[in-house]
Every structure is written in structure tokens, then in C-alpha cells.
Design a protein around this motif. Structure first.
Motif: not given
Length: 153
Positions: A32, A118, A120
Motif C-alpha cells: 500500500d 495499491n 491510495t
């Protein structure tokens, strides 16, 4: 029949004697990240053949992912590393970016390793786009609503 057997033996001997590009891993997951992150890692690669391996070219599909090998020519059995960098700016969601290696490996002239992450965003808009109905190069009297979420500290 003997000729066919000799030709097959010669082909197998040549294939076994070839240079072979082998990666420690073919996928590296950065996990992330936020859209402001820039990350890097190193991945080991080696010549597992018994002839000199020459990497002719290393490229990616976008400027956000870069692979820089420490060595372009490896002797038989030699190892090296490639520094891989990924810039998350402008990305969101699941990402899978290829880095292609072209070499003189006779079995696989082009091999690809992948970088995944990933992403964000620090700001989130719901919905992600708003259409204000532009027609004839002018705005029509329309309005729309969207929510803004700050995901940073």
C-alpha cells in the motif's frame, strides 16, 4: 535414424550450453502506497547458463517505473542486481507495471518482471468525475455535487 539422433543430441548440447537470464523473483509488490510516494528496491538476477549473457535493453511502458541494472554483461554463474523505482504520483488503485529485459538468452529473448502496488490518494472525490455539460464551447446552467475526503494527517 542415426543422423536424427546426432542432430537432436547436438541441439540439446547447444541449448544446455546457452546463456540464461534468471531472476530471483518476477514480481515485487510494494504494498500500500499513497499517491505522493516514490519507492525503490533491488532485485537479483543471474546468468545460470555457461556462456556470456548480454542484456541489450531494459525498458518500461511508462516513466513511473524504471529499472537500472548494475551490469549489462554477466559471465556464466555471475549475479547482479537491478534497481527498480516506482513513482506513484498520478496513480490510484491497483497497479501492475512491467519492466522488460532484452538479452541474448536464446530461449527467452525478452523477459518481464512486474512491479505491483495499491495506491491510495491523499484526497478522494466521490464521484471521481463531475460532468458539467459543456456544449458549443460554453457551460450550460447545470450543477452537481461531490464529496471531498482528506485522507492525510
Amino acid at each position: 535414424m542415426k543422423t536424427l539422433g546426432i542432430v537432436l543430441m547436438a541441439a540439446l548440447t547447444l541449448a544446455a550450453a546457452a546463456q540464461t537470464l534468471t531472476f530471483e523473483k518476477e514480481v515485487h509488490d510494494f504494498g500500500d502506497l499513497t499517491d505522493s510516494d516514490t519507492v525503490s528496491t533491488t532485485i537479483k538476477y543471474s546468468n545460470t547458463g555457461d556462456q556470456e549473457l548480454v542484456i541489450n535493453n531494459v525498458r518500461s511502458r511508462c516513466g513511473c517505473t524504471v529499472g537500472v541494472p548494475a551490469k549489462m554483461i554477466l559471465a556464466p554463474g555471475e549475479e547482479s542486481t537491478v534497481k527498480v523505482s516506482f513513482v506513484a504520483k498520478g496513480k490510484r488503485g491497483k497497479q501492475r507495471k512491467p519492466i522488460m529485459f532484452q538479452s541474448n538468452d536464446p530461449e527467452q529473448r525478452t523477459q518481464t518482471i512486474y512491479i505491483t502496488a495499491n495506491i491510495t490518494t491523499l484526497w478522494d472525490f466521490t464521484p471521481p468525475t463531475v460532468d458539467f455539460n459543456i456544449s458549443d464551447n460554453s457551460y450550460q446552467n447545470t450543477s452537481d455535487t461531490f464529496a471531498v475526503e482528506n485522507r492525510s494527517d
